[in-house]
Design a protein around this motif. Structure first.
Motif, PDB file in Angstrom:
ATOM      1  N   VAL A 228       0.833  -1.038  -0.111  1.00  0.00           N
ATOM      2  CA  VAL A 228      -0.058  -0.120  -0.068  1.00  0.00           C
ATOM      3  C   VAL A 228       0.931   1.334   0.100  1.00  0.00           C
ATOM      4  O   VAL A 228       1.761   1.473   0.857  1.00  0.00           O
ATOM      5  N   ILE A 229       0.704   2.050  -1.028  1.00  0.00           N
ATOM      6  CA  ILE A 229       1.768   3.437  -1.044  1.00  0.00           C
ATOM      7  C   ILE A 229       0.882   4.529  -0.545  1.00  0.00           C
ATOM      8  O   ILE A 229      -0.305   4.581  -0.802  1.00  0.00           O
ATOM      9  N   GLU A 230       1.582   5.128   0.295  1.00  0.00           N
ATOM     10  CA  GLU A 230       0.951   6.493   0.782  1.00  0.00           C
ATOM     11  C   GLU A 230       1.468   7.598   0.061  1.00  0.00           C
ATOM     12  O   GLU A 230       0.837   8.877   0.434  1.00  0.00           O
ATOM     13  N   THR A 231       2.204   7.515  -0.877  1.00  0.00           N
ATOM     14  CA  THR A 231       2.556   8.517  -1.668  1.00  0.00           C
ATOM     15  C   THR A 231       2.621   8.042  -2.937  1.00  0.00           C
ATOM     16  O   THR A 231       2.831   6.659  -3.233  1.00  0.00           O
ATOM     17  N   GLY A 232       2.799   8.849  -3.904  1.00  0.00           N
ATOM     18  CA  GLY A 232       2.861   8.212  -5.660  1.00  0.00           C
ATOM     19  C   GLY A 232       3.829   8.646  -6.421  1.00  0.00           C
ATOM     20  O   GLY A 232       3.844   9.315  -7.617  1.00  0.00           O
ATOM     21  N   ARG A 233       5.120   8.380  -5.987  1.00  0.00           N
ATOM     22  CA  ARG A 233       6.313   8.659  -6.718  1.00  0.00           C
ATOM     23  C   ARG A 233       6.529   7.981  -7.960  1.00  0.00           C
ATOM     24  O   ARG A 233       6.213   6.818  -7.968  1.00  0.00           O
ATOM     25  N   THR A 234       7.582   8.254  -8.765  1.00  0.00           N
ATOM     26  CA  THR A 234       7.581   7.747 -10.260  1.00  0.00           C
ATOM     27  C   THR A 234       8.446   6.351  -9.662  1.00  0.00           C
ATOM     28  O   THR A 234       9.503   6.452  -8.830  1.00  0.00           O
ATOM     29  N   HIS A 235       8.092   5.251 -10.147  1.00  0.00           N
ATOM     30  CA  HIS A 235       8.504   3.874  -9.873  1.00  0.00           C
ATOM     31  C   HIS A 235       8.683   3.570  -8.347  1.00  0.00           C
ATOM     32  O   HIS A 235       9.573   2.718  -7.995  1.00  0.00           O
ATOM     33  N   GLN A 236       7.660   4.140  -7.634  1.00  0.00           N
ATOM     34  CA  GLN A 236       8.018   4.016  -6.224  1.00  0.00           C
ATOM     35  C   GLN A 236       8.169   2.823  -5.484  1.00  0.00           C
ATOM     36  O   GLN A 236       9.257   2.393  -4.708  1.00  0.00           O
ATOM     37  N   ILE A 237       7.102   1.752  -5.968  1.00  0.00           N
ATOM     38  CA  ILE A 237       7.475   0.346  -5.133  1.00  0.00           C
ATOM     39  C   ILE A 237       8.643  -0.241  -5.796  1.00  0.00           C
ATOM     40  O   ILE A 237       9.293  -0.904  -5.073  1.00  0.00           O
ATOM     41  N   ARG A 238       9.068   0.081  -6.933  1.00  0.00           N
ATOM     42  CA  ARG A 238      10.204  -0.843  -7.726  1.00  0.00           C
ATOM     43  C   ARG A 238      11.444  -0.290  -7.119  1.00  0.00           C
ATOM     44  O   ARG A 238      12.396  -1.093  -6.738  1.00  0.00           O
ATOM     45  N   VAL A 239      11.477   1.096  -6.732  1.00  0.00           N
ATOM     46  CA  VAL A 239      12.617   1.779  -6.154  1.00  0.00           C
ATOM     47  C   VAL A 239      12.689   1.371  -4.621  1.00  0.00           C
ATOM     48  O   VAL A 239      14.065   1.135  -4.299  1.00  0.00           O
ATOM     49  N   HIS A 240      11.706   1.517  -3.801  1.00  0.00           N
ATOM     50  CA  HIS A 240      11.872   0.775  -2.568  1.00  0.00           C
ATOM     51  C   HIS A 240      12.127  -0.463  -2.439  1.00  0.00           C
ATOM     52  O   HIS A 240      12.900  -0.710  -1.419  1.00  0.00           O
ATOM     53  N   PHE A 241      11.558  -1.504  -3.129  1.00  0.00           N
ATOM     54  CA  PHE A 241      12.082  -2.883  -2.846  1.00  0.00           C
ATOM     55  C   PHE A 241      13.541  -3.255  -3.477  1.00  0.00           C
ATOM     56  O   PHE A 241      14.260  -3.928  -2.821  1.00  0.00           O
ATOM     57  N   ASN A 242      13.920  -2.198  -4.369  1.00  0.00           N
ATOM     58  CA  ASN A 242      15.380  -2.409  -4.630  1.00  0.00           C
ATOM     59  C   ASN A 242      16.340  -1.890  -3.604  1.00  0.00           C
ATOM     60  O   ASN A 242      17.250  -2.441  -3.359  1.00  0.00           O
ATOM     61  N   PHE A 243      15.998  -0.976  -2.909  1.00  0.00           N
ATOM     62  CA  PHE A 243      16.559  -0.140  -1.904  1.00  0.00           C
ATOM     63  C   PHE A 243      16.620  -1.197  -0.571  1.00  0.00           C
ATOM     64  O   PHE A 243      17.631  -1.244  -0.142  1.00  0.00           O
ATOM     65  N   ILE A 244      15.730  -2.082  -0.569  1.00  0.00           N
ATOM     66  CA  ILE A 244      15.754  -3.035   0.727  1.00  0.00           C
ATOM     67  C   ILE A 244      16.408  -4.351   0.157  1.00  0.00           C
ATOM     68  O   ILE A 244      16.321  -5.471   1.016  1.00  0.00           O
ATOM     69  N   LYS A 245      16.935  -4.272  -0.958  1.00  0.00           N
ATOM     70  CA  LYS A 245      17.825  -5.443  -1.568  1.00  0.00           C
ATOM     71  C   LYS A 245      16.680  -6.531  -1.959  1.00  0.00           C
ATOM     72  O   LYS A 245      17.080  -7.839  -1.758  1.00  0.00           O
ATOM     73  N   HIS A 246      15.576  -6.302  -2.232  1.00  0.00           N
ATOM     74  CA  HIS A 246      14.600  -7.367  -2.704  1.00  0.00           C
ATOM     75  C   HIS A 246      13.768  -6.749  -3.907  1.00  0.00           C
ATOM     76  O   HIS A 246      12.578  -6.394  -3.802  1.00  0.00           O
ATOM     77  N   PRO A 247      14.404  -6.451  -4.977  1.00  0.00           N
ATOM     78  CA  PRO A 247      13.823  -6.063  -6.103  1.00  0.00           C
ATOM     79  C   PRO A 247      12.676  -6.745  -6.623  1.00  0.00           C
ATOM     80  O   PRO A 247      12.461  -7.930  -6.355  1.00  0.00           O
ATOM     81  N   ILE A 248      11.757  -6.216  -7.549  1.00  0.00           N
ATOM     82  CA  ILE A 248      10.580  -6.650  -7.877  1.00  0.00           C
ATOM     83  C   ILE A 248      11.248  -7.769  -9.004  1.00  0.00           C
ATOM     84  O   ILE A 248      11.943  -7.448  -9.876  1.00  0.00           O
ATOM     85  N   TYR A 249      10.454  -9.093  -8.972  1.00  0.00           N
ATOM     86  CA  TYR A 249      10.955 -10.029  -9.861  1.00  0.00           C
ATOM     87  C   TYR A 249      10.815  -9.377 -11.348  1.00  0.00           C
ATOM     88  O   TYR A 249       9.542  -9.302 -11.565  1.00  0.00           O
ATOM     89  N   GLY A 250      11.381  -9.645 -12.336  1.00  0.00           N
ATOM     90  CA  GLY A 250      11.401  -9.451 -13.367  1.00  0.00           C
ATOM     91  C   GLY A 250      11.380  -8.085 -14.091  1.00  0.00           C
ATOM     92  O   GLY A 250      11.363  -7.353 -15.023  1.00  0.00           O
ATOM     93  N   ASP A 251      11.721  -7.043 -13.005  1.00  0.00           N
ATOM     94  CA  ASP A 251      12.355  -5.707 -13.293  1.00  0.00           C
ATOM     95  C   ASP A 251      13.496  -5.478 -13.897  1.00  0.00           C
ATOM     96  O   ASP A 251      14.576  -5.827 -13.435  1.00  0.00           O
ATOM     97  N   GLN A 252      13.431  -5.037 -14.978  1.00  0.00           N
ATOM     98  CA  GLN A 252      14.380  -5.023 -16.075  1.00  0.00           C
ATOM     99  C   GLN A 252      15.378  -3.845 -15.900  1.00  0.00           C
ATOM    100  O   GLN A 252      16.398  -3.530 -16.379  1.00  0.00           O
TER     101      GLN A 252
END
Length: 305
Positions: A228-252
């Motif tokens: 659930v996102i509280e803000t709507g930044r560009t690529h937010q979920i993808r960037v955040h999970f990359n940040f915690i070392k769990h990138p989205i599967y299939g994210d090129q």
């Protein structure tokens, strides 16, 4: 023509300033912004300046965005799944590999082209390129989007987004096994300093971003999460999970080298949307299952665990 204004806070070259200023909120390419400078659509304190002009604190930079000719954006008979429609709004299920709205050099095969064919009236606030578009999903993110059919509903929906009154929930498959059952990623997002097409967690020229997640299922080397996102930044979920070392599967873009081979793209799906109707005030709740490829991947991961 639309105009965008910025106030300069520190000394910087004109071209670098507009690139960094525009990229957080607009999907303008670097080449498009360079062309605007070269074609004299950028002014500093009311005067045309070259790309390498040194800006000073307090300078006002004004960018004029020319409208494309009406022939550039045309209705196209592209099938789209309309989940809900009334006289004020539409809710659609965006398919994989579809851009939401036209941009420079890409004026066809977008959701907007499809909407223009199937829907007679769309709001005009977004301009020629973005009729009806209130919020967006990345090209390879599937799921629910609400679209405005008139300016009154568009203004209200935009206000609701700003006030965090629209609940957006996503399903995602991420690399690695997340041990916590739930968590919060509270980290500002800005343009990547080394790659202007990417976003990153950074304190410089960034905006507040917050993503809440829950673990739904763990596999041998992956995790299914609800976000659930509280803000709507560009690529937010993808960037955040990359940040915690769990990138989205299939994210090129933000994933592993192996993800570049993914034909489907990132496994990220906007499955739930909850908001009050912008005109009637009625509670609206929509849920949509992930596409077949998404579920096939989950079943494959279950079998290999």
């Amino acid at each position: 023509m639309n105009k965008i204004n910025f106030t300069v806070l520190e000394q910087e070259r004109l071209d670098k300033f507009i690139f960094s200023s525009c990229q957080n909120d607009f999907e303008f390419s670097r080449s498009y912004l360079q062309k605007l400078i070269n074609d004299n659509f950028v002014e500093v304190n009311g005067e045309i300046k070259p790309a390498r002009y040194k800006l000073k604190p307090g300078d006002i930079v004004e960018i004029t965005i020319p409208k494309p000719s009406s022939s550039e954006i045309l209705p196209e008979d592209i099938p789209i799944e309309i989940v809900y429609e009334d006289k004020d709004i539409i809710v659609v299920n965006k398919p994989n590999d579809m851009v939401v709205h036209p941009a420079l050099g890409n004026y066809s095969k977008t959701l907007v082209n499809a909407l223009m064919f199937h829907i007679k009236d769309l709001s005009t606030i977004g301009g020629v390129n973005r009729p009806g578009i209130v919020h967006r999903l990345d090209k390879q993110t599937t799921g629910l989007l609400v679209v405005a059919k008139n300016d009154k509903s568009h203004k209200k929906l935009t206000e609701m987004l700003k006030n965090k009154e629209i609940h957006k929930e996503y399903l995602g498959i991420v690399h690695g096994v997340i041990l916590e059952n739930e968590g919060v990623i509270d980290a500002p997002i800005g343009r990547h300093p080394g790659d202007r097409k990417k976003m990153t967690v950074t304190e410089k020229n960034s905006k507040y971003a917050k993503t809440n997640f829950k673990v739904l299922e763990r596999f041998e080397k992956h995790t299914l999460v609800s976000c659930v996102i509280e803000t709507g930044r560009t690529h937010q979920i993808r960037v955040h999970f990359n940040f915690i070392k769990h990138p989205i599967y299939g994210d090129q873009v933000y994933g592993y080298l192996s993800d570049k081979k993914s034909e489907f793209g990132q496994y990220l799906h906007a499955w739930k949307l909850i908001f009050d109707h912008p005109i009637t005030g009625d509670k609206m709740l929509f849920e949509i299952n992930p596409p077949e490829q998404f579920n096939d991947k989950i079943n494959m991961l279950r079998k290999s665990s």
